[in-house]
Design a protein around this motif. Structure first.
Motif, PDB file in Angstrom:
ATOM      1  N   ASP B  53       0.808  -1.226   0.000  1.00 28.50           N
ATOM      2  CA  ASP B  53       0.000   0.000   0.000  1.00 28.50           C
ATOM      3  C   ASP B  53       0.837   1.269   0.000  1.00 28.50           C
ATOM      4  O   ASP B  53       0.412   2.294  -0.498  1.00 28.50           O
ATOM      5  N   ASN B  54       2.009   1.210   0.588  1.00 29.95           N
ATOM      6  CA  ASN B  54       2.796   2.436   0.685  1.00 29.95           C
ATOM      7  C   ASN B  54       4.263   2.124   0.930  1.00 29.95           C
ATOM      8  O   ASN B  54       4.601   1.165   1.597  1.00 29.95           O
ATOM      9  N   MET B  55       5.094   2.990   0.370  1.00 27.72           N
ATOM     10  CA  MET B  55       6.518   2.902   0.677  1.00 27.72           C
ATOM     11  C   MET B  55       7.054   4.248   1.135  1.00 27.72           C
ATOM     12  O   MET B  55       6.632   5.298   0.642  1.00 27.72           O
ATOM     13  N   LEU B  56       7.984   4.210   2.072  1.00 23.43           N
ATOM     14  CA  LEU B  56       8.753   5.384   2.462  1.00 23.43           C
ATOM     15  C   LEU B  56      10.205   5.109   2.066  1.00 23.43           C
ATOM     16  O   LEU B  56      10.637   3.965   2.074  1.00 23.43           O
ATOM     17  N   MET B  57      10.922   6.161   1.725  1.00 21.50           N
ATOM     18  CA  MET B  57      12.322   5.996   1.365  1.00 21.50           C
ATOM     19  C   MET B  57      13.200   6.585   2.462  1.00 21.50           C
ATOM     20  O   MET B  57      12.913   7.659   2.973  1.00 21.50           O
ATOM     21  N   LEU B  58      14.239   5.873   2.828  1.00 21.01           N
ATOM     22  CA  LEU B  58      15.212   6.355   3.810  1.00 21.01           C
ATOM     23  C   LEU B  58      16.527   6.576   3.075  1.00 21.01           C
ATOM     24  O   LEU B  58      16.999   5.685   2.382  1.00 21.01           O
ATOM     25  N   LEU B  59      17.073   7.760   3.228  1.00 20.40           N
ATOM     26  CA  LEU B  59      18.219   8.111   2.411  1.00 20.40           C
ATOM     27  C   LEU B  59      19.186   8.951   3.215  1.00 20.40           C
ATOM     28  O   LEU B  59      18.775   9.824   3.987  1.00 20.40           O
ATOM     29  N   SER B  60      20.464   8.687   3.093  1.00 19.08           N
ATOM     30  CA  SER B  60      21.434   9.675   3.551  1.00 19.08           C
ATOM     31  C   SER B  60      22.399   9.927   2.417  1.00 19.08           C
ATOM     32  O   SER B  60      22.827   9.007   1.725  1.00 19.08           O
ATOM     33  N   VAL B  61      22.682  11.205   2.197  1.00 23.49           N
ATOM     34  CA  VAL B  61      23.672  11.574   1.191  1.00 23.49           C
ATOM     35  C   VAL B  61      24.999  11.724   1.915  1.00 23.49           C
ATOM     36  O   VAL B  61      25.046  12.096   3.080  1.00 23.49           O
ATOM     37  N   GLY B  88       6.496  -2.780  -8.609  1.00 21.64           N
ATOM     38  CA  GLY B  88       5.834  -3.564  -7.567  1.00 21.64           C
ATOM     39  C   GLY B  88       4.399  -3.126  -7.331  1.00 21.64           C
ATOM     40  O   GLY B  88       3.760  -3.582  -6.382  1.00 21.64           O
ATOM     41  N   GLY B  89       3.885  -2.228  -8.165  1.00 22.07           N
ATOM     42  CA  GLY B  89       2.496  -1.794  -8.061  1.00 22.07           C
ATOM     43  C   GLY B  89       2.252  -0.863  -6.889  1.00 22.07           C
ATOM     44  O   GLY B  89       1.127  -0.705  -6.427  1.00 22.07           O
ATOM     45  N   THR B  90       3.294  -0.195  -6.407  1.00 27.11           N
ATOM     46  CA  THR B  90       3.124   0.698  -5.271  1.00 27.11           C
ATOM     47  C   THR B  90       3.824   2.030  -5.561  1.00 27.11           C
ATOM     48  O   THR B  90       4.296   2.251  -6.668  1.00 27.11           O
ATOM     49  N   ALA B  91       3.842   2.907  -4.573  1.00 23.45           N
ATOM     50  CA  ALA B  91       4.445   4.221  -4.785  1.00 23.45           C
ATOM     51  C   ALA B  91       5.110   4.686  -3.506  1.00 23.45           C
ATOM     52  O   ALA B  91       4.754   4.271  -2.406  1.00 23.45           O
ATOM     53  N   VAL B  92       6.077   5.563  -3.670  1.00 20.04           N
ATOM     54  CA  VAL B  92       6.800   6.134  -2.539  1.00 20.04           C
ATOM     55  C   VAL B  92       6.152   7.472  -2.214  1.00 20.04           C
ATOM     56  O   VAL B  92       6.082   8.352  -3.065  1.00 20.04           O
ATOM     57  N   THR B  93       5.644   7.609  -1.001  1.00 19.26           N
ATOM     58  CA  THR B  93       4.924   8.847  -0.677  1.00 19.26           C
ATOM     59  C   THR B  93       5.631   9.691   0.376  1.00 19.26           C
ATOM     60  O   THR B  93       5.155  10.755   0.725  1.00 19.26           O
ATOM     61  N   GLY B  94       6.720   9.228   0.903  1.00 14.75           N
ATOM     62  CA  GLY B  94       7.390  10.018   1.928  1.00 14.75           C
ATOM     63  C   GLY B  94       8.723   9.409   2.265  1.00 14.75           C
ATOM     64  O   GLY B  94       9.196   8.503   1.589  1.00 14.75           O
ATOM     65  N   GLY B  95       9.339   9.947   3.307  1.00 14.28           N
ATOM     66  CA  GLY B  95      10.631   9.430   3.717  1.00 14.28           C
ATOM     67  C   GLY B  95      11.412  10.462   4.473  1.00 14.28           C
ATOM     68  O   GLY B  95      10.862  11.453   4.947  1.00 14.28           O
ATOM     69  N   GLN B  96      12.679  10.229   4.580  1.00 14.93           N
ATOM     70  CA  GLN B  96      13.538  11.129   5.332  1.00 14.93           C
ATOM     71  C   GLN B  96      14.915  11.077   4.706  1.00 14.93           C
ATOM     72  O   GLN B  96      15.388  10.019   4.295  1.00 14.93           O
ATOM     73  N   THR B  97      15.560  12.226   4.607  1.00 16.83           N
ATOM     74  CA  THR B  97      16.915  12.304   4.077  1.00 16.83           C
ATOM     75  C   THR B  97      17.806  13.037   5.074  1.00 16.83           C
ATOM     76  O   THR B  97      17.398  14.057   5.611  1.00 16.83           O
ATOM     77  N   VAL B  98      18.976  12.512   5.322  1.00 18.53           N
ATOM     78  CA  VAL B  98      19.946  13.205   6.174  1.00 18.53           C
ATOM     79  C   VAL B  98      21.311  13.190   5.488  1.00 18.53           C
ATOM     80  O   VAL B  98      21.495  12.536   4.468  1.00 18.53           O
ATOM     81  N   VAL B  99      22.243  13.942   6.056  1.00 19.11           N
ATOM     82  CA  VAL B  99      23.631  13.890   5.607  1.00 19.11           C
ATOM     83  C   VAL B  99      24.399  13.000   6.572  1.00 19.11           C
ATOM     84  O   VAL B  99      24.143  13.018   7.774  1.00 19.11           O
ATOM     85  N   ASN B 100      25.303  12.206   6.037  1.00 14.73           N
ATOM     86  CA  ASN B 100      25.997  11.199   6.833  1.00 14.73           C
ATOM     87  C   ASN B 100      27.375  10.979   6.193  1.00 14.73           C
ATOM     88  O   ASN B 100      27.555  11.281   5.020  1.00 14.73           O
ATOM     89  N   PRO B 101      28.341  10.458   6.939  1.00 12.53           N
ATOM     90  CA  PRO B 101      29.615  10.146   6.279  1.00 12.53           C
ATOM     91  C   PRO B 101      29.437   9.203   5.088  1.00 12.53           C
ATOM     92  O   PRO B 101      30.107   9.338   4.078  1.00 12.53           O
TER      93      PRO B 101
END
Lengths: 331, 331
Positions: B53-61, B88-101
């Motif tokens: 039903d839903n995906m969130l993305m977790l990302l650090s640059v 996969g028949g779903t969508a990414v609707t949110g998430g969080q991005t931070v800066v990291n080593p």
């Protein structure tokens, strides 16, 4: 929006979920766990949601810590996170842990609910007032506390603040960040809130602007009062960083900023203070909703409300600052 | 279990969700995004769930990248993640991005579903066979590819593999990791799967042991065959790392290991090959379910099935390896 809202295939239900993770900003691992959890849940609370069906924990342990340090710190962070989740009436059932140069802590909060359980943050009307449920200045306090051990940085602010005041402000910030916005979320329903957001990384101005943009009506938000942990405004000025008085200083696990009908706001503030979680919990009317083009601003020379830490002496705690709870801006 | 399953307050529905995040292991940012998404969704697929039903993305640059590098790499990773979610028949609707080593990529997959939409991984019976839907050796291939530019490490394996073979294996591994296990999840229902897990960080043996522990019946899993990307077994031996033949080599976004009724397994394998996503997708019968005390093991001297990369020459691709798809272990 702070959370995503997904209509489900099943009988009028919606999936609401949010994620947040960041780096520790307090030294106490247990409190850091609590803060991380409060910060994740806050996005649900900003939508007036008081229940959470599930939480996942996101964690990285630092490769620069010794095995012994990790074994001491990690369980405490996890316990803090779990305890706050339990206070929020939910539980942590899964998650992921990795090794990373830095410690990361965060989580995912998910709820499946009916339409009437959440308040879409888009219905502010002209004449509403803006209420804030925690004082600003959490990151200033956390930074100032680190500077106690950094002579170069401490020298820049020592003229405006004592070591003891920094210590008290830090304790106050930590306590506030670890406090759930759940009572405020519940009272949003009682007092017919029209929209809300929580105050985190973009500061009170940034989040107000985001919230203003989402409004269905042609409104703008004007902020007159800034409740700030005592002395943090002075530190912000003296250090030339943060922009606390400009509303751009980042907060962690900040309060809710809520658009309430004018006639309800004072009662909202007094209810939050007398709620069972109300120990020291306070709310302030900080601004108004005007006709406008969906922007937000802070007036020139906003009134700074110096919020005294609970640890301050009894006479100080009775200072006039606390009487602002239900006062309206004089715009 | 790979996902958590939470009974909801609403009409017999369950919340199933999972999270995963890790560090890049391929050089192509777009493919890395796809792999991260496939890896997250795989935990749902292991429970026979085909919808999300839903995906969130977790990302650090990464802070060690230049602004220019970040601006090039980050959108590609995001696009890869989103494209795989769409597949996969779903969508990414949110998430969080931070800066990291370091760069981090991962996500959260959530579905609200009815009881009959998922298969609890606890009902293996004596006589079932174990089917694996992707070859092993992904992390060996990713590492060997990095060693092409590291003379010291390359010297340890150059006697057993050519540069071209490493390049082909790497491409094959990348393609496999980016492939969703969705077809396999769907076929689990068609062919009455009794339990399944996906193969990731603990290797085929670790995940088999975890799965065995959860069984309601007194069963054990015995693995006879190890389908491995060609030459990766030799690299694992020569380098003295990984433990690929012991089943302990970590995989990323590996295949599903599924307990199927013996009489259904061959048809499962042929269906997966002929499905619309079947281009090169293959499954192997790798072991059996015996009476036992909920453990898993690999036999002495398992048969290694060298799985030729798709990029290999046509004559090589027609080699006998591919005929193992539906052959049963000769235990």
């Amino acid at each position: 929006m702070d959370s995503c809202v997904i209509p489900l295939r099943h009988g009028g239900l919606s999936l609401v979920q949010t994620t947040d993770f960041f780096y520790p900003l307090v030294e106490d691992p247990y409190m850091m766990g609590r803060i991380a959890c409060a910060n994740v849940l806050s996005d649900l609370y900003a939508m007036g949601i008081t229940e959470c069906d599930n939480m996942l924990m996101l964690l990285s342990v630092s490769q620069s810590m010794s095995e012994k340090e990790r074994e001491k710190v990690t369980p405490l962070m996890i316990k803090g996170f779990r305890d706050a989740a339990e206070e929020g009436g939910t539980a942590v059932t899964g998650g992921q842990t990795v090794v990373n140069p830095w410690i990361i802590i965060g989580g995912v909060a998910t709820v499946v609910c009916q339409q009437n359980e959440f308040i879409m943050p888009d219905s502010a009307v002209v004449g509403d007032v803006l209420v804030l449920t925690k004082p600003l200045g959490t990151q200033v306090a956390a930074n100032a506390h680190q500077w106690l051990d950094n002579p170069e940085k401490w020298n820049k602010i020592k003229m405006v603040v004592s070591r003891e005041e920094v210590e008290l402000a830090y304790q106050e910030a930590m306590f506030n960040m670890a406090t759930l916005n759940r009572t405020a979320a519940s009272l949003m329903h009682t007092f017919n809130a029209h929209a809300a957001t929580d105050i985190t990384g973009f500061g009170i101005l940034g989040h107000s602007q985001n919230l203003a943009k989402q409004q269905k009506n042609e409104v703008s938000f004007v902020i007159h009062n800034l409740p700030i942990i005592a002395k943090m405004a002075a530190i912000s000025k003296a250090s030339g960083r943060f922009g606390l008085l400009q509303g751009t200083s980042a907060e962690t696990s900040g309060g809710l900023l809520i658009c309430l009908p004018r006639e309800q706001a004072a009662r909202f503030c007094s209810e939050i203070k007398s709620s069972k979680y109300g120990e020291g919990h306070q709310a302030w009317i900080v601004g108004i909703v005007e006709k406008g083009n969906r922007t937000a601003r802070i007036i020139d020379k906003p009134r700074v409300i110096e919020v005294l830490p609970r640890g301050a002496s009894a006479s100080a705690a009775a200072a006039p600052d606390n009487s602002n709870a239900a006062s309206e801006p004089s715009s």
